[in-house]
Each structure stands twice: as structure tokens, then as C-alpha cells.
Design an enzyme around this catalytic site. Structure first.
Site, PDB file in Angstrom:
ATOM      1  N   ILE A   1      64.548  44.272  82.353  1.00 53.04           N
ATOM      2  CA  ILE A   1      63.521  45.192  83.138  1.00 53.04           C
ATOM      3  C   ILE A   1      64.195  46.213  83.791  1.00 53.04           C
ATOM      4  O   ILE A   1      65.035  46.078  84.595  1.00 53.04           O
ATOM      5  CB  ILE A   1      62.527  44.062  83.987  1.00 53.04           C
ATOM      6  CG1 ILE A   1      61.926  42.960  83.562  1.00 53.04           C
ATOM      7  CG2 ILE A   1      61.656  45.113  84.751  1.00 53.04           C
ATOM      8  CD1 ILE A   1      61.217  43.394  82.201  1.00 53.04           C
ATOM      9  N   GLU A   2      63.850  47.417  83.518  1.00 52.84           N
ATOM     10  CA  GLU A   2      64.711  48.685  83.926  1.00 52.84           C
ATOM     11  C   GLU A   2      63.559  49.654  84.477  1.00 52.84           C
ATOM     12  O   GLU A   2      63.847  50.896  84.711  1.00 52.84           O
ATOM     13  CB  GLU A   2      65.625  49.278  82.918  1.00 52.84           C
ATOM     14  CG  GLU A   2      66.318  48.348  82.510  1.00 52.84           C
ATOM     15  CD  GLU A   2      67.560  48.892  81.349  1.00 52.84           C
ATOM     16  OE1 GLU A   2      67.860  49.729  81.515  1.00 52.84           O
ATOM     17  OE2 GLU A   2      67.779  48.077  80.537  1.00 52.84           O
TER      18      GLU A   2
END
Length: 275
Positions: A152-153
Site C-alpha cells: 500500500i503506497e
């Protein structure tokens, strides 16, 4: 480990150095597969004998009322049923003892979690369509994946902990992994990792100048690694790029530097870790 296995076949191999020695199994390499059209098939990756874990990336669209969508670049059309061709390849990898996970998110893509309800809905979707549940529209066919990876970025870091809890609620033996950036704590995954539910955390020590290898200097990397040793996870991995092209903002470590400098420094820190 005697040597660092650098691969030209796959994009981002992640070398395992466990920070929890007493709980550690044999070291190994994890890799992301699915976003490089020249990387060969999933079966090719598993047949190298190099990898203990393969993260299929990515489920790049979900949340905010969107229909979840798989993106495997040129390998197949994630909006159709063509990705089910990899079902037998997944089973073949698993027959070799390789754990195969589905990776959520990635560096680009339209994904988010905006509420606990969305987290629970996504967990149900993942269980039914990729894990031990049942659905008439499983994107990767009837293969049952070993777990879910959180890469998750984007977003504000909320509700990923609720997703992890919901997934473990289906099956406590389900593997959960996370791929945080090396600045500590990670802005997106810190709350999730702090649940203590993650089996593996492969930290991305690249594209982040404050905590990566730069021009022969390993100090920032080692300092950050020491911080990541404190997280409550089964094992912590050192995430490194397979080539300079895989990390345009830096962090590529030449194999000789890895074996002569980085690994000895990291192994020297392991003895200081207490459970």
C-alpha cells in the site's frame, strides 16, 4: 546465506534476513511477479528454484465503490477470464513448496479503503475469489492462494488494520505480508503492522534516500533496518531491487557490496534482538 541471488528474470527480489532468530525458518527470497512483460511466466519464476515466496501483483483497483480489478500488465486481461490460465501454474509453484500470495495496491492504481465496512467487504471478496472461499468469478481460477500481501503506497493509512483482522478472521493460518517503505514508521501500513498479525514484512529499501544504500554508504540502510527489527512480525525481509532500472530513485546494491558489507552488518544486529 552464502550469496545474494540476483535475478534478471523478475523485477524485485527481496532477500530475507529474519529479525526474530528464534522463530526463523531458513532464509529465502521473495519476489514480485506480474508487472514486467519480459519476466516470463509464473511457472518460469518458480522453476528457477530461487524463490520461497512469490507475490502476484497487483489487485490495483478496489474500494470507493469500485469493482475490484486485477492488473497483471501484459500477462493477461484482468477484466476478463484470461488470467485463470495461471491457476495450474500457481498449483505447480505450491507443489514445489513455494508460497504464492496476491499483492494489493502497488505504486499506481485506483485503490483505497474509506471505512471499516469497505475493509470487511474487501476481505470477503478476497476470501471468495482468491483464497479458501468459493465464487463463480475467480480471476485466477480455482487455485487457492496462500495469503495476501499489502503493498500500500497511497491513502492515509486507515482501515488496513481492519482488513488484516478481517482476513485472519476467515483463517488464522492465512499468510499476511506487508511491503512498507523504509522510512520508519511507514505512513500507510504502520497501523496494520502494529496489529502483530503479519507473518512477513519485506521493507522496501530503495527509492528512499534517507534509508537506503547510496554510493557505497550503508549507514542509512543499517540504521533503518535496526528500527524495523522492532516491529511485531514473524520475519522481516530486506527489500532490494534486482537492477538499477527497477529503482529509478536509487537503492540498487551491487552483489559484492551485498555479500561483503550489507549482510555482515545486518547479521551483526540480529543478536541484539530480544523477543
Amino acid at each position: 546465506m552464502a550469496s545474494f541471488k540476483q535475478s534478471s528474470l523478475l523485477l524485485l527480489p527481496l532477500l530475507l534476513i529474519s529479525s526474530f532468530v528464534e522463530r526463523s525458518s531458513a532464509a529465502g527470497i521473495a519476489v514480485y511477479w506480474g508487472q514486467n512483460g519480459g519476466e516470463g511466466s509464473l511457472a518460469d519464476a518458480c522453476n528457477t528454484g530461487n524463490y520461497q515466496f512469490i507475490n502476484i501483483g497487483f489487485l490495483a483497483v478496489f474500494g470507493n465503490g469500485q469493482t475490484p480489478q486485477l492488473n497483471l500488465a501484459g500477462h493477461c486481461d484482468g477484466t476478463a477470464s484470461s488470467c485463470s490460465v495461471f491457476s495450474d501454474q500457481i498449483k505447480g509453484c505450491q507443489s514445489k513448496g513455494i508460497k504464492v500470495l496476491l499483492s494489493l495496491g502497488g505504486a499506481s492504481g485506483g485503490y483505497s479503503l474509506n471505512s471499516a465496512d469497505e475493509a470487511n467487504q474487501l476481505a470477503s471478496y478476497l476470501w471468495s475469489n482468491f483464497l479458501g472461499g468459493s465464487s463463480g468469478s475467480r480471476p485466477l481460477g480455482d487455485a487457492v492462494l496462500d495469503g495476501i500481501d499489502f503493498d500500500i503506497e497511497a491513502g492515509d493509512g486507515q482501515h488496513w488494520d481492519e482488513l488484516a483482522k478481517a482476513l485472519k478472521g476467515f483463517n488464522q493460518q492465512l499468510i499476511l505480508s506487508a511491503a512498507p517503505q523504509c522510512p520508519f514508521p511507514d505512513a500507510h501500513l504502520s497501523n496494520a503492522i502494529n496489529t502483530g498479525l503479519f507473518n512477513y514484512v519485506w521493507v522496501q529499501f530503495y527509492n528512499n534516500p534517507p534509508c537506503m544504500y547510496t554510493n557505497g554508504n550503508i549507514n542509512n540502510l543499517v540504521s533503518s533496518w535496526n528500527q524495523w527489527n522492532t516491529v511485531q512480525a514473524g520475519q522481516v525481509f530486506l527489500g532490494v531491487p534486482a537492477s538499477q532500472a527497477a529503482a529509478p530513485s536509487g537503492g540498487f546494491i551491487p552483489a559484492d557490496v551485498m555479500t561483503s558489507q550489507v549482510l555482515p552488518a545486518i547479521k551483526g544486529l540480529l543478536s541484539t534482538v530480544e523477543l
